[in-house]
Design a protein around this motif. Structure first.
Motif, PDB file in Angstrom:
ATOM      1  N   ALA A  34       0.512  -1.356  -0.334  1.00  0.00           N
ATOM      2  CA  ALA A  34       0.305   0.036  -0.308  1.00  0.00           C
ATOM      3  C   ALA A  34       1.014   1.754   0.146  1.00  0.00           C
ATOM      4  N   ALA A  35       1.851   1.235   0.561  1.00  0.00           N
ATOM      5  CA  ALA A  35       2.773   2.775   0.384  1.00  0.00           C
ATOM      6  C   ALA A  35       2.814   2.430  -0.301  1.00  0.00           C
ATOM      7  N   ALA A  38       1.086   3.481  -3.219  1.00  0.00           N
ATOM      8  CA  ALA A  38       0.796   4.882  -3.227  1.00  0.00           C
ATOM      9  C   ALA A  38       2.276   5.966  -3.446  1.00  0.00           C
ATOM     10  N   ALA A 262       8.723   4.263   1.177  1.00  0.00           N
ATOM     11  CA  ALA A 262       8.283   2.976   0.821  1.00  0.00           C
ATOM     12  C   ALA A 262       9.373   1.954   0.645  1.00  0.00           C
ATOM     13  N   GLY A 324      -3.730   1.252  -1.641  1.00  0.00           N
ATOM     14  CA  GLY A 324      -2.391   2.460  -1.987  1.00  0.00           C
ATOM     15  C   GLY A 324      -2.896   3.309  -3.307  1.00  0.00           C
ATOM     16  N   SER A 325      -3.790   3.008  -3.632  1.00  0.00           N
ATOM     17  CA  SER A 325      -4.333   3.780  -4.914  1.00  0.00           C
ATOM     18  C   SER A 325      -5.282   4.418  -4.219  1.00  0.00           C
ATOM     19  N   GLN A 328      -2.799   7.778  -2.201  1.00  0.00           N
ATOM     20  CA  GLN A 328      -2.011   8.210  -3.027  1.00  0.00           C
ATOM     21  C   GLN A 328      -3.690   9.284  -3.450  1.00  0.00           C
ATOM     22  N   GLY A 355       4.553  -2.341  -8.792  1.00  0.00           N
ATOM     23  CA  GLY A 355       4.034  -2.693  -6.855  1.00  0.00           C
ATOM     24  C   GLY A 355       3.639  -4.009  -7.024  1.00  0.00           C
ATOM     25  N   PHE A 722       3.623   5.305   7.560  1.00  0.00           N
ATOM     26  CA  PHE A 722       3.931   4.286   6.938  1.00  0.00           C
ATOM     27  C   PHE A 722       4.991   2.718   7.403  1.00  0.00           C
TER      28      PHE A 722
END
Length: 840
Positions: A34-35, A38, A262, A324-325, A328, A355, A722
């Protein structure tokens, strides 16, 4: 195909009853991905928007900027362009607001022409920007109008002229919200600037010339042909393509920071994966041994669990990519004060695919190391419980090498630079090895110097740190890294804020007045005395330029391709002062300081060390200056080191007395006000009496800087969150996945007579030691890291505020104890037999 189908079905059936044990494994991957998605989505959208926004930010096809107007020769060069043209003169000045009888430091933008040619100035009313140049109208910053309760139709005074406020400026063209608070913008027509009488000898004015070309394709070619000619006159040419490159470069540091966050999040998640799979495989040894007894080969047994982990890993990275989307979308809100344009967020399939692929590959590499141990599980393990592995495993060593290579490739994909990827990879590897080595050292020290004479509860909790299936190494690495990141941020933030606060402490001045004419000196001193303010510093300033040095003219040096002098030092308009003494925060490094020159003697000047290096001169070297049309030859008599953190005026070039007294000059006053009320009253009196004098309230600037630093701190903490959250997931997963082993131990203790209270104390001791060791490890690393960052990178005095560190230590330790005791609640609340049946 039938064999693969059988392995897939077996993996699915086995995972159904173990899904609870693998939830934390999935959580580690989900959060790391996710990090990653994003941040990469935000970066991709940011970069893609540069192409769309560059023209709008530049406002023209070609711009020429500098701190001096175009010469006749340069004017002829621009006349060859078939284009529309606009001009801008920008300067800082004081404004007076009669409605509230207040003054305000502002940035005056005097514009002539239909600028911007691309994009637009946002105003209220919307059409206010269309005709403000035609009359003595002004567009005034929205924040300034709110602060002083101004409305459209009120007036603002710049210098000696009043301007009618015809519009509220919602956004200064191409500005960043965080920086506009230093000096809010006021737009006026260029033809009215002269009527303000703000332009005086020594006034600091920035000039800009904008061109909308009939044929935009010639911009870059024209820039290449004329660049050196304009740079030699301290003017810079910029095209839309250059603006794109500059924006890319400006955002590269932001991208690097986000990419590092990230990576740390993903690596912590992968450490959690390795920890979870290691414990999971150890718990599955009886099942694997049964598979082997039924005729399954070691490769097939390993394949079952690789398929199982691959399937769950794929599901996890897909969930993480979706999460993550979503995240962001909120990043532009977090960074809005530091972005010069609005970033349009859209789904970045590139970031999602990268990712998923990178996350799944890294997760499987970290999971493969413990999964390789399945090959060595024989059918005899159904009878034997010894889990010790004999000898090293070459395949595991290969996996570790692949992990390091994978991290390097991942970083290279993010940075596109081999050197940066290599340095960051080595840094991460060294950090990991230090943490891992420290954990081994701590376990050895506890076992070696075990306090056998202490009470049973403490000895039992302490021994758990090095017992079989302990999680000491995993926790110290994961939580230590997370704690180190968070604590380093706390320390650096505190040092920067303390440094800013110290600028306004004690006898440090907090007001600077500049643009003072010689004839205004005595009257200004009287006004200053009326308010009982000290004149801490009074410095004359003379403007000049380098004409040549070491026997060559400036033009000859610029044409010399072997020169080492830097262009900025050659072309800058120097603002020098003269006095016969050195300030307390100036250190004489080399030579002898000359405070006064005898008529007929050589003129010995003192240079700042950095400026001397940039101009490539040293003691005794000759420098010729163009002092507003008069040539003057000097020699370098001394080199100084200047402490620029002081709030006083500082000069790269210092002349002795007896040389520049008759040259055209202006003065700078430095004083200190005891409070904001006095500052406001004094500033208002000065601006009313001398509209050309600018009064810079350093206290207000420091307050604004504090606000900006707080915003930066919030962003850093949010992004570092994160990493911290992933570290917490790793901690929770490590403790929960080892629950069954600990439950059996606690049940055994209860069976032989241990009370509920003793079991809770034993677990609290173990978890407290784990948490405190992890916290201490991370804090120790952060102290070393922050020391080098503060002293080498930020050049700050290093000191520590211990309370935030104590708070971090207590939080990590307390959270570890809390999670550990949650694991024990069933053991102490239910019978041993019931617990064993349910856990089995």
């Amino acid at each position: 195909m039938s064999q693969l189908s059988f392995l897939v079905r077996t993996a699915f059936r086995d995972s159904r009853k173990n899904i609870r044990k693998l939830v934390m494994f999935m959580s580690s991957i989900i959060l790391g991905i996710a990090a990653l998605v994003a941040i990469n989505s935000f970066n991709n959208n940011l970069v893609s928007d540069i192409d769309d926004q560059a023209a709008g930010l530049l406002g023209a096809d070609l711009a020429i900027t500098g701190n001096r107007p175009l010469t006749k020769d340069l004017q002829l060069a621009t006349d060859s362009l078939n284009s529309k043209r606009a001009e801008e003169m920008e300067m800082f000045s004081m404004s007076y607001i009669s409605k509230t009888d207040a003054s305000q430091f502002v940035m005056v933008k005097a514009i002539e022409g239909d600028f911007p040619f691309y994009g637009k100035i946002l105003t209220e009313p919307e059409d206010a920007y269309l005709n403000y140049q035609e009359k003595d109208h002004a567009l005034v910053d929205h924040g300034l109008m709110l602060e002083h309760k101004l409305e459209v139709g009120d007036s603002i005074k710049l210098g000696t002229k009043h301007f009618y406020i015809s519009g509220r400026l919602k956004s200064a063209f191409g500005s960043i919200a965080a920086t506009s608070s230093f000096a809010p913008a006021v737009y006026i027509g260029k033809q009215y600037l002269a009527e303000t009488n703000l332009i005086q000898p020594g006034s600091m004015i920035n000039y800009a010339y904008y061109f909308k070309l009939d044929d935009p394709s010639i911009a870059d070619t024209w820039e290449e042909d004329n660049n050196d000619k304009f740079r030699n006159e301290s003017l810079r040419i910029e095209t839309i393509e250059e603006r794109k490159e500059n924006l890319d470069e400006a955002f590269s540091s932001l991208n690097n920071f986000l990419n590092l966050i990230a990576l740390v999040s993903l690596l912590l998640g992968c450490i959690g994966v390795a920890s979870s799979i290691l414990i999971y495989v150890k718990q599955k040894v009886p099942s694997i041994a049964v598979f082997r007894c039924l005729g399954m080969t070691s490769k097939q047994a390993m394949a079952v669990y690789i398929i199982q982990i691959f399937g769950l890993g794929l599901l996890s990275v897909i969930i993480g990519a979706a999460l993550g989307s979503i995240i962001q979308v909120y990043l532009p809100v977090i960074f809005k004060d530091f972005l010069p344009y609005e970033v349009v967020m859209s789904v970045s399939w590139k970031a999602i695919i990268e990712g998923i692929v990178a996350g799944l590959a890294m997760a499987m590499l970290f999971a493969l190391a413990p999964l390789l141990g399945i090959r060595k599980i024989s059918p005899l393990r159904t009878l034997r419980t010894d889990m010790a592995d004999k000898g090293s495993d070459p395949l595991k060593i290969l996996v570790y090498i692949l992990i390091v290579l994978g991290v390097f490739l991942f970083l290279y994909q993010l940075t596109n630079e081999v050197s940066s990827a290599a340095v960051m990879s080595i840094g991460l590897l060294v950090s990991f090895l230090l943490l891992y080595g420290f954990s081994i050292l701590m376990m050895w020290a506890i076992k070696k110097f075990f306090p056998r004479g202490w009470n049973f509860v403490f000895r039992q909790g302490l021994s758990n740190l090095y017992r079989p299936d302990n999680q000491t190494k995993t926790l110290l690495v994961s939580m230590g890294l997370g704690t180190a990141v968070l604590t380093t941020l706390f320390i650096i933030q505190g040092l920067i804020l303390k440094n800013v606060d110290s600028m306004d402490a004690g006898n440090q001045p907090n007001m600077v007045l500049y643009g003072i004419e010689k004839k205004q000196e005595n009257e200004l001193k009287k006004i200053t005395e009326e308010f009982d303010l000290p004149v801490i510093q009074q410095a004359p300033i003379v403007t000049m330029r380098v004409a040549g040095w070491k026997g060559k003219s400036k033009e000859e040096w610029l044409a010399d391709t072997t020169r080492t002098a830097r262009r900025w030092a050659i072309n800058r308009e120097a603002r020098v002062s003269y006095r016969d003494y050195l300030e307390d925060d100036e250190e004489l490094l080399r030579g002898n300081f000359t405070g006064e020159v005898v008529p007929g003697d050589s003129i010995l000047i003192s240079l700042d060390e950095g400026y001397a290096e940039s101009l490539d001169v040293d003691l005794g070297d000759e420098i010729t200056w163009n002092v507003q049309g008069t040539m003057m030859t000097t020699y370098v008599g001394s080199i100084r080191d200047i402490e620029f953190r002081s709030m006083r005026t500082r000069f790269f070039i210092l002349f002795p007395n007896g040389v520049l007294e008759k040259a055209p000059q202006f003065l700078v006053f430095v004083t200190k006000s005891p409070n904001t009320e006095t500052t406001a009253a004094y500033r208002s009196k000065v601006v009313k009496t001398f509209p050309n004098i600018s009064v810079v309230d350093l206290g207000m600037i420091l307050s604004t800087l504090n606000g900006i630093l707080s915003k930066v701190s919030y962003i850093v903490k949010f992004m570092a969150g994160f990493s911290i959250l992933t570290g917490l997931i790793v901690l929770i997963s490590s403790l929960l996945l080892s629950k069954f082993q600990r439950v059996k131990e606690s049940v055994l203790l209860r069976t032989i007579g241990a009370s509920k209270n003793q079991i809770l104390k034993i677990n609290a001791t173990e978890y407290g030691l784990l948490g405190s060791l992890a916290a201490l490890t991370g804090i120790s690393i952060s102290l070393v890291a922050s020391y080098f960052l503060a002293t080498r990178q930020f050049e700050l005095d290093f000191s520590i505020e211990w309370w935030p560190l104590i708070a971090v230590f207590l939080f990590i330790t307390g959270m570890t104890i809390f999670i550990g005791l949650l694991n024990s609640r069933d053991v102490v609340n239910k019978s041993p037999l019931e617990v064993l049946r349910r856990e089995a």
